[in-house]
Design a protein around this motif. Sequence first.
Motif, PDB file in Angstrom:
ATOM      1  N   SER A 147     -12.857   0.006  -3.920  1.00 35.72           N
ATOM      2  CA  SER A 147     -13.136   0.449  -2.400  1.00 35.72           C
ATOM      3  C   SER A 147     -12.588   1.913  -2.380  1.00 35.72           C
ATOM      4  O   SER A 147     -12.565   2.916  -3.451  1.00 35.72           O
ATOM      5  CB  SER A 147     -11.359   0.072  -1.471  1.00 35.72           C
ATOM      6  OG  SER A 147     -10.490   0.310  -2.149  1.00 35.72           O
ATOM      7  N   PRO A 156      -6.076   0.667  -0.001  1.00 37.19           N
ATOM      8  CA  PRO A 156      -6.636  -0.123  -1.134  1.00 37.19           C
ATOM      9  C   PRO A 156      -7.035  -1.640  -0.177  1.00 37.19           C
ATOM     10  O   PRO A 156      -6.251  -2.167   0.693  1.00 37.19           O
ATOM     11  CB  PRO A 156      -5.808  -0.712  -2.240  1.00 37.19           C
ATOM     12  CG  PRO A 156      -4.153  -0.202  -1.365  1.00 37.19           C
ATOM     13  CD  PRO A 156      -4.247   0.908  -0.407  1.00 37.19           C
ATOM     14  N   THR A 157      -8.106  -2.613  -0.562  1.00 33.42           N
ATOM     15  CA  THR A 157      -8.209  -3.584   0.440  1.00 33.42           C
ATOM     16  C   THR A 157      -8.185  -5.075  -0.750  1.00 33.42           C
ATOM     17  O   THR A 157      -7.769  -4.918  -2.250  1.00 33.42           O
ATOM     18  CB  THR A 157      -9.651  -3.747   0.186  1.00 33.42           C
ATOM     19  OG1 THR A 157     -10.839  -3.603  -1.040  1.00 33.42           O
ATOM     20  CG2 THR A 157     -10.063  -2.551   1.255  1.00 33.42           C
ATOM     21  N   GLU A 158      -8.428  -6.115  -0.284  1.00 28.02           N
ATOM     22  CA  GLU A 158      -8.412  -7.346  -1.443  1.00 28.02           C
ATOM     23  C   GLU A 158      -9.077  -7.302  -2.504  1.00 28.02           C
ATOM     24  O   GLU A 158      -8.099  -7.648  -3.671  1.00 28.02           O
ATOM     25  CB  GLU A 158      -8.762  -8.474  -0.521  1.00 28.02           C
ATOM     26  CG  GLU A 158      -8.019  -9.972  -1.025  1.00 28.02           C
ATOM     27  CD  GLU A 158      -8.400 -10.630  -0.532  1.00 28.02           C
ATOM     28  OE1 GLU A 158      -9.272 -11.300   0.950  1.00 28.02           O
ATOM     29  OE2 GLU A 158      -6.736 -11.778  -0.144  1.00 28.02           O
ATOM     30  N   GLU A 159     -10.247  -6.588  -2.543  1.00 26.04           N
ATOM     31  CA  GLU A 159     -11.066  -6.966  -3.595  1.00 26.04           C
ATOM     32  C   GLU A 159     -10.725  -5.521  -4.682  1.00 26.04           C
ATOM     33  O   GLU A 159     -10.936  -5.949  -6.007  1.00 26.04           O
ATOM     34  CB  GLU A 159     -12.598  -6.938  -2.933  1.00 26.04           C
ATOM     35  CG  GLU A 159     -12.721  -4.856  -2.802  1.00 26.04           C
ATOM     36  CD  GLU A 159     -14.010  -4.368  -2.373  1.00 26.04           C
ATOM     37  OE1 GLU A 159     -15.539  -5.356  -3.106  1.00 26.04           O
ATOM     38  OE2 GLU A 159     -14.829  -3.792  -2.329  1.00 26.04           O
ATOM     39  N   ASP A 160      -9.854  -5.102  -4.275  1.00 33.86           N
ATOM     40  CA  ASP A 160      -9.219  -4.633  -5.412  1.00 33.86           C
ATOM     41  C   ASP A 160      -8.045  -4.930  -6.170  1.00 33.86           C
ATOM     42  O   ASP A 160      -8.132  -4.272  -6.776  1.00 33.86           O
ATOM     43  CB  ASP A 160      -8.348  -2.913  -4.601  1.00 33.86           C
ATOM     44  CG  ASP A 160      -9.269  -1.912  -4.560  1.00 33.86           C
ATOM     45  OD1 ASP A 160     -10.487  -1.989  -4.409  1.00 33.86           O
ATOM     46  OD2 ASP A 160      -9.133  -1.569  -2.896  1.00 33.86           O
ATOM     47  N   VAL A 195       1.511  -1.487   0.077  1.00 38.14           N
ATOM     48  CA  VAL A 195      -0.392  -0.152   0.259  1.00 38.14           C
ATOM     49  C   VAL A 195       1.147   0.715   0.198  1.00 38.14           C
ATOM     50  O   VAL A 195       1.467   1.606   0.955  1.00 38.14           O
ATOM     51  CB  VAL A 195      -0.942   0.220   1.229  1.00 38.14           C
ATOM     52  CG1 VAL A 195      -1.967   1.452   0.958  1.00 38.14           C
ATOM     53  CG2 VAL A 195      -2.244  -0.971   1.576  1.00 38.14           C
ATOM     54  N   THR A 204      -9.148   6.086   0.842  1.00 38.88           N
ATOM     55  CA  THR A 204      -8.930   4.849   2.157  1.00 38.88           C
ATOM     56  C   THR A 204      -7.854   4.196   1.316  1.00 38.88           C
ATOM     57  O   THR A 204      -7.562   3.618   0.110  1.00 38.88           O
ATOM     58  CB  THR A 204     -10.187   4.057   1.891  1.00 38.88           C
ATOM     59  OG1 THR A 204     -10.291   3.398   1.152  1.00 38.88           O
ATOM     60  CG2 THR A 204     -11.354   4.385   2.402  1.00 38.88           C
ATOM     61  N   ARG A 214      -9.150   0.958  -8.947  1.00 39.36           N
ATOM     62  CA  ARG A 214     -10.080   0.440  -7.634  1.00 39.36           C
ATOM     63  C   ARG A 214     -11.438   0.539  -7.543  1.00 39.36           C
ATOM     64  O   ARG A 214     -12.210   1.512  -8.162  1.00 39.36           O
ATOM     65  CB  ARG A 214      -9.478   1.300  -6.162  1.00 39.36           C
ATOM     66  CG  ARG A 214      -9.887   2.490  -6.411  1.00 39.36           C
ATOM     67  CD  ARG A 214      -8.939   3.322  -5.441  1.00 39.36           C
ATOM     68  NE  ARG A 214      -8.922   3.193  -3.761  1.00 39.36           N
ATOM     69  CZ  ARG A 214      -8.666   3.467  -2.801  1.00 39.36           C
ATOM     70  NH1 ARG A 214      -7.458   4.464  -2.756  1.00 39.36           N
ATOM     71  NH2 ARG A 214      -8.683   2.420  -1.541  1.00 39.36           N
TER      72      ARG A 214
END
Length: 337
Positions: free
Chosen positions: A140, A146-150, A99, A144, A138
């Motif tokens: 999310s 970034p998350t796994e789903e990105d 990140v 914020t 992205r």
Amino acid sequence: MREPRTLGEFIIEKQNDFPHASGELSSLLGSIKLAAKIVNREINKAGLVDITGAIGTENVQGEDQQKLDVYANDKFKAALEARDQVCGVASEEDDEAVVFNKQLNKNAKYVVLMDPLDGSSNIDVNVSVGTIFSIYRRISPIGTPPTEEDFLQPGNKQVAAGYVIYGSSTMLVYTTGNGVHGFTYDPSLGSFCLSHESMRQPETGTIYSVNEGHYIRFPMGVKMYIKYCQENVPNEKRPYTSRYIGSLVADFHRNLIKGGIYLYPSSQSYPEGKLRLLYEANPIAFLAEQAGGVATDGKKRILDLEPTELHQRVPFFAGSKNMMQKLHEFLETFSDN
Ligand code: AHM
Ligand code: MG
């Protein structure tokens, strides 16, 4: 003679081709271009200075890391972090996604997935290697982390993808979903210059590329297709020619230009295949389709697979449309093996 069109000029020219163009993606591609030049400079020194060979560590997949793998990984990440568009990177060389904290309060909309130096075991023997990259918007909220789903988006959500091939000359080939364009690096100018506009893969070809040493471990459909390639049918230009460098980018690049098929099936050694869905298969599949070719895992379109983990592997087949169709006929007929 016309002045060469540089990659930077071309990207700006084409910027309006894709939705929500705001110059950010152009800037992001600019970071990739810069890192590619730095890595290219280093690769060209291989043999002169102590930069080849293994570093003595393994990556998350238990493979030896080469010094230049680590160097390329660092340079690409640094170049991407230095501008404001990318909030995180997932790399074949890192266990987890990285990140970019300092970009979080800015407007960073993109994540990048990459194999910074593919085929790196080839460097010691002066064979072509490559960088493969894949860019997503992205999901999310901006601002914020970034998350796994990105990072785990299907390939059909890529906004751009490409590769750099460090070969007899260095080239950068990319797509933003409006065709595939190739640029050759001119070291005297320090620029990538447009050399291959709107690349199209011939609908058929006479080259098949596979690590045939593993033949005995392949599924029956793949074995039968290889036998088909080797049959003596002169009016169909068979037997085909076998060409395998062992560097995905180089093998794909040749087949893209000349027409051909690349196969890395599952095998007893690699039950899920060897290549990585996110860093290798998806970006190459996006390029293949944009050039008129086809890329699948033997059954489904690569770009429609739903990733479940970062370093996931996948059987990978890509190439000229008609050759891929014939391969699928064999895979369907011999699907029980
Ligand atoms: P790497 O990412 O560890 O370099 O491995 C990927 C490479 C591809 O470039 C190439 O197509 C393949 O591995 C070759 O594998 P093999 O030596 O099993 O034929
Ligand atoms: Mg690789």
